[in-house]
Design a protein around this motif. Sequence first.
Motif, PDB file in Angstrom:
ATOM      1  N   PHE A 111       0.831  -1.202   0.000  1.00  0.00           N
ATOM      2  CA  PHE A 111       0.000   0.000   0.000  1.00  0.00           C
ATOM      3  C   PHE A 111       0.868   1.255   0.000  1.00  0.00           C
ATOM      4  N   PHE A 112       1.966   1.217   0.724  1.00  0.00           N
ATOM      5  CA  PHE A 112       2.799   2.414   0.855  1.00  0.00           C
ATOM      6  C   PHE A 112       3.926   2.470  -0.171  1.00  0.00           C
ATOM      7  N   THR A 113       4.430   1.333  -0.621  1.00  0.00           N
ATOM      8  CA  THR A 113       5.465   1.379  -1.651  1.00  0.00           C
ATOM      9  C   THR A 113       4.864   1.644  -3.028  1.00  0.00           C
ATOM     10  N   ARG A 114       3.591   1.251  -3.227  1.00  0.00           N
ATOM     11  CA  ARG A 114       2.869   1.461  -4.481  1.00  0.00           C
ATOM     12  C   ARG A 114       3.612   0.861  -5.668  1.00  0.00           C
ATOM     13  N   SER A 115       4.258  -0.266  -5.443  1.00  0.00           N
ATOM     14  CA  SER A 115       4.997  -0.933  -6.514  1.00  0.00           C
ATOM     15  C   SER A 115       5.005  -2.430  -6.267  1.00  0.00           C
ATOM     16  N   SER A 116       4.378  -3.187  -7.169  1.00  0.00           N
ATOM     17  CA  SER A 116       4.393  -4.650  -7.053  1.00  0.00           C
ATOM     18  C   SER A 116       5.812  -5.180  -7.160  1.00  0.00           C
ATOM     19  N   ALA A 117       6.621  -4.543  -8.019  1.00  0.00           N
ATOM     20  CA  ALA A 117       8.005  -4.977  -8.180  1.00  0.00           C
ATOM     21  C   ALA A 117       8.790  -4.791  -6.887  1.00  0.00           C
ATOM     22  N   ALA A 118       8.605  -3.635  -6.242  1.00  0.00           N
ATOM     23  CA  ALA A 118       9.333  -3.380  -4.994  1.00  0.00           C
ATOM     24  C   ALA A 118       8.879  -4.309  -3.880  1.00  0.00           C
ATOM     25  N   ASN A 119       7.652  -4.822  -3.965  1.00  0.00           N
ATOM     26  CA  ASN A 119       7.125  -5.677  -2.900  1.00  0.00           C
ATOM     27  C   ASN A 119       7.468  -7.150  -3.079  1.00  0.00           C
ATOM     28  N   ILE A 120       8.160  -7.486  -4.158  1.00  0.00           N
ATOM     29  CA  ILE A 120       8.538  -8.885  -4.390  1.00  0.00           C
ATOM     30  C   ILE A 120       9.361  -9.456  -3.225  1.00  0.00           C
ATOM     31  N   PRO A 121      10.390  -8.764  -2.742  1.00  0.00           N
ATOM     32  CA  PRO A 121      11.141  -9.326  -1.603  1.00  0.00           C
ATOM     33  C   PRO A 121      10.274  -9.538  -0.369  1.00  0.00           C
ATOM     34  N   VAL A 122       9.317  -8.645  -0.119  1.00  0.00           N
ATOM     35  CA  VAL A 122       8.415  -8.802   1.023  1.00  0.00           C
ATOM     36  C   VAL A 122       7.575 -10.068   0.864  1.00  0.00           C
ATOM     37  N   ASN A 123       7.054 -10.296  -0.344  1.00  0.00           N
ATOM     38  CA  ASN A 123       6.249 -11.490  -0.594  1.00  0.00           C
ATOM     39  C   ASN A 123       7.077 -12.763  -0.486  1.00  0.00           C
ATOM     40  N   MET A 124       8.307 -12.700  -0.947  1.00  0.00           N
ATOM     41  CA  MET A 124       9.201 -13.857  -0.833  1.00  0.00           C
ATOM     42  C   MET A 124       9.390 -14.233   0.639  1.00  0.00           C
ATOM     43  N   GLN A 125       9.628 -13.217   1.451  1.00  0.00           N
ATOM     44  CA  GLN A 125       9.835 -13.456   2.875  1.00  0.00           C
ATOM     45  C   GLN A 125       8.573 -14.017   3.517  1.00  0.00           C
ATOM     46  N   LEU A 126       7.412 -13.520   3.116  1.00  0.00           N
ATOM     47  CA  LEU A 126       6.150 -14.007   3.671  1.00  0.00           C
ATOM     48  C   LEU A 126       5.898 -15.458   3.266  1.00  0.00           C
ATOM     49  N   CYS A 127       6.185 -15.801   2.029  1.00  0.00           N
ATOM     50  CA  CYS A 127       6.023 -17.194   1.568  1.00  0.00           C
ATOM     51  C   CYS A 127       6.945 -18.133   2.342  1.00  0.00           C
ATOM     52  N   LYS A 128       8.151 -17.664   2.628  1.00  0.00           N
ATOM     53  CA  LYS A 128       9.076 -18.471   3.437  1.00  0.00           C
ATOM     54  C   LYS A 128       8.523 -18.669   4.841  1.00  0.00           C
ATOM     55  N   LYS A 129       7.945 -17.604   5.407  1.00  0.00           N
ATOM     56  CA  LYS A 129       7.349 -17.685   6.738  1.00  0.00           C
ATOM     57  C   LYS A 129       6.168 -18.650   6.753  1.00  0.00           C
ATOM     58  N   LEU A 130       5.426 -18.703   5.642  1.00  0.00           N
ATOM     59  CA  LEU A 130       4.284 -19.616   5.528  1.00  0.00           C
ATOM     60  C   LEU A 130       4.715 -21.048   5.215  1.00  0.00           C
ATOM     61  N   GLU A 131       6.031 -21.251   5.065  1.00  0.00           N
ATOM     62  CA  GLU A 131       6.626 -22.564   4.802  1.00  0.00           C
ATOM     63  C   GLU A 131       6.122 -23.165   3.493  1.00  0.00           C
ATOM     64  N   LEU A 132       6.027 -22.303   2.464  1.00  0.00           N
ATOM     65  CA  LEU A 132       5.650 -22.786   1.145  1.00  0.00           C
ATOM     66  C   LEU A 132       6.879 -23.325   0.420  1.00  0.00           C
ATOM     67  N   ASP A 133       6.639 -24.057  -0.646  1.00  0.00           N
ATOM     68  CA  ASP A 133       7.721 -24.641  -1.424  1.00  0.00           C
ATOM     69  C   ASP A 133       8.485 -23.545  -2.155  1.00  0.00           C
ATOM     70  N   GLU A 134       9.780 -23.457  -1.895  1.00  0.00           N
ATOM     71  CA  GLU A 134      10.597 -22.405  -2.508  1.00  0.00           C
ATOM     72  C   GLU A 134      10.636 -22.536  -4.021  1.00  0.00           C
TER      73      GLU A 134
END
Length: 399
Positions: free
Chosen positions: A257-280
């Motif tokens: 919401f605050f970065t307003r960039s899907s590209a910039a949020n990729i690292p955040v999503n990667m970290q969240l997927c790791k936290k959710l223990e999804l398949d890398e």
Amino acid sequence: MSSIIKFYTDISLVLRIIIGIVLGAAIASMSGDWGTSISFLGGLFVSALKAVAPILIFILVISSLANQKSGQSSNMGGILLLYAFGTLSAATIAVLLSFAFPAQLDLVAGDLSRAAPQGISEVLSTLLFKIVDNPINALLTGNYVGMLAWAIGLGVLLRGANENTKFFLQDISNSVTGLVQFVIQLAPIGIMGLVAGTVASTGFSALGTYAHLLGLLVGTMLLVALVVNPLIVFVKTRKNPYPLVFTALQGSGITAFFTRSSAANIPVNMQLCKKLELDEDTYSVSIPLGATINMAGAAITITVMTLAAVHTLGINVDLPTALLLCVIASVGACGSSGVAGGSLLLIPLACSLFNIPNDVAMQVVGVGFIIGVIQDSAETALNSSTDVVFTAAVSRNAN
């Protein structure tokens, strides 16, 4: 110093982000000059995310595919299906709500320095040429489609490499991931700067004129995020979807919401997927791909803004044309860039369906830039959080 860092990191990241939002708004409210002064912190944070994202994607995808065991499935087919269906569903909901609560515009010209695509063929052609882009140029320009194409090709070919090479790739991947984790820890400070800069520069006073249009846009996005997406996840998993949806909105949507960039949020999503223990092996591909083609929020923006122009000009719209608009908005959204305001430049493409002159359509884009401080933020939050929601739904259902 170590005790201060430990105290900082022990506090929940979400709580720290909320504190950053409050502090940023308070500082800008007390003094616009102060808000402007600390806004550079937000720019540094977004730039850091954009800097680390390309190399993260390139290395992580190569490492994941090179180390993938024979016969192991990445579930990408199911995720791509949800991406396409979710975007089309969002456009359809936007059409229905636009007819139920029609919005009209006071058409004014804005700063329109960028050229809009002239047809759907141009959008598709741009996507194809991005795939065959030079890998160095793709890294430098943030062309995630090109990066994925090269990374997938190299990753598949490196499956036959010796174990030492694979271990080296994994070590590099782990090191880059560590850098990403460091940048994400700075999110509260960066978001404080973003909020302060936004409040200081706009004060949101100019948004009152377009309250109805903003309500329609944000309301549609909330409906998709809280009703449509959960329904899709439920059909896929047959489980309560809301814990996953709220986790994604909290862990991904807030920063997006605050970065307003899907590209910039990729690292955040990667970290969240790791936290959710999804398949890398799955999320290392699906998340950057989703930042490029999973654009439910963009489809909503294109549809609602186009139909607002249609209603303003008194153009009658029949059902087949409305359905065609859904398809054009969905396909066009896949071609929108993952940066702030990327979807707005595709509005003239959709307006051409109704023979709306390009100069009028570009005025609609100008209105989009005026309300973009809210519209684009909500759009990116929906786009980015949905990437995690659909990736997790398919990954967990496959296990």
